[in-house]
Design a protein around this motif. Sequence first.
Motif, PDB file in Angstrom:
ATOM      1  N   ARG A 217       0.462 -12.522  21.759  1.00 33.71           N
ATOM      2  CA  ARG A 217       1.404 -13.429  21.103  1.00 33.71           C
ATOM      3  C   ARG A 217       2.829 -12.988  21.400  1.00 33.71           C
ATOM      4  NH1 ARG A 217      -1.267 -13.940  15.026  1.00 33.71           N
ATOM      5  NH2 ARG A 217      -3.389 -14.425  15.704  1.00 33.71           N
ATOM      6  N   ALA A 218       3.536 -13.771  22.185  1.00 33.43           N
ATOM      7  CA  ALA A 218       4.895 -13.401  22.564  1.00 33.43           C
ATOM      8  C   ALA A 218       5.787 -13.215  21.336  1.00 33.43           C
ATOM      9  CB  ALA A 218       5.486 -14.455  23.495  1.00 33.43           C
ATOM     10  N   GLY A 219       5.535 -13.990  20.292  1.00 36.01           N
ATOM     11  CA  GLY A 219       6.352 -13.902  19.091  1.00 36.01           C
ATOM     12  C   GLY A 219       6.258 -12.574  18.356  1.00 36.01           C
ATOM     13  N   GLU A 220       5.231 -11.778  18.672  1.00 35.53           N
ATOM     14  CA  GLU A 220       5.066 -10.487  18.009  1.00 35.53           C
ATOM     15  C   GLU A 220       5.959  -9.407  18.619  1.00 35.53           C
ATOM     16  OE1 GLU A 220       2.681 -11.926  15.224  1.00 35.53           O
ATOM     17  OE2 GLU A 220       3.113  -9.783  15.340  1.00 35.53           O
ATOM     18  N   PHE A 221       6.540  -9.706  19.777  1.00 32.46           N
ATOM     19  CA  PHE A 221       7.342  -8.714  20.495  1.00 32.46           C
ATOM     20  C   PHE A 221       8.827  -8.977  20.259  1.00 32.46           C
ATOM     21  CE2 PHE A 221       4.198  -6.473  23.079  1.00 32.46           C
ATOM     22  CZ  PHE A 221       3.082  -7.281  22.876  1.00 32.46           C
ATOM     23  N   GLY A 222       9.529  -7.955  19.791  1.00 26.85           N
ATOM     24  CA  GLY A 222      10.934  -8.132  19.453  1.00 26.85           C
ATOM     25  C   GLY A 222      11.899  -7.741  20.550  1.00 26.85           C
ATOM     26  N   TYR A 223      11.402  -7.066  21.574  1.00 22.73           N
ATOM     27  CA  TYR A 223      12.279  -6.593  22.639  1.00 22.73           C
ATOM     28  C   TYR A 223      11.731  -7.058  23.992  1.00 22.73           C
ATOM     29  CZ  TYR A 223      13.975  -3.603  18.915  1.00 22.73           C
ATOM     30  OH  TYR A 223      14.484  -3.162  17.735  1.00 22.73           O
ATOM     31  N   TRP A 224      12.628  -7.526  24.829  1.00 20.45           N
ATOM     32  CA  TRP A 224      12.240  -8.088  26.119  1.00 20.45           C
ATOM     33  C   TRP A 224      13.178  -7.603  27.221  1.00 20.45           C
ATOM     34  CZ3 TRP A 224       7.999 -11.271  26.771  1.00 20.45           C
ATOM     35  CH2 TRP A 224       7.382 -11.714  25.592  1.00 20.45           C
ATOM     36  N   GLY A 225      12.610  -7.443  28.419  1.00 19.63           N
ATOM     37  CA  GLY A 225      13.434  -7.182  29.576  1.00 19.63           C
ATOM     38  C   GLY A 225      13.933  -8.488  30.178  1.00 19.63           C
ATOM     39  N   GLN A 226      14.664  -8.357  31.257  1.00 22.21           N
ATOM     40  CA  GLN A 226      15.262  -9.533  31.886  1.00 22.21           C
ATOM     41  C   GLN A 226      14.308 -10.231  32.841  1.00 22.21           C
ATOM     42  OE1 GLN A 226      15.611  -6.503  33.030  1.00 22.21           O
ATOM     43  NE2 GLN A 226      15.338  -6.706  35.244  1.00 22.21           N
TER      44      GLN A 226
END
Length: 126
Positions: free
Chosen positions: A109-118
């Motif tokens: 679930r992408a919504g569970e992740f708070g940090y993302w790379g570019q």
Amino acid sequence: QVLLVESGGGSVQAGGSLRLSCAVSGGTYPYMCLGWFRQAPGKEREGVAALSTRNGVTHYADSVTDRFTISQDNAKNTLFLQINGLKPEDTAMYYCAAAIYDTCTYWSRAGEFGYWGQGTQVTVSS
């Protein structure tokens, strides 16, 4: 604050291999769930693999389980995604993501992740 920087994408022919890297820095969290997602034009972001830094347990999407391998280095500051047998349908922007959880129960679930790379682009030609 967790900083994620991906690298290793490129243009390859079908059947080739790539190794994506994600440099992880910042934050003082003892455990995280680290994941790889991809997004093709016009499609939703899709979780392909995840790894818990607490116990090393890995998770894979059914569509990639026999070709993708997620791993981390011993210092636990770089996350990798080894992709073998690339197919044109693997063409997408690949993102590294971090969630401050000690397990990866909801890893897809992408919504569970708070940090993302570019992101790093992978393009596979037939």
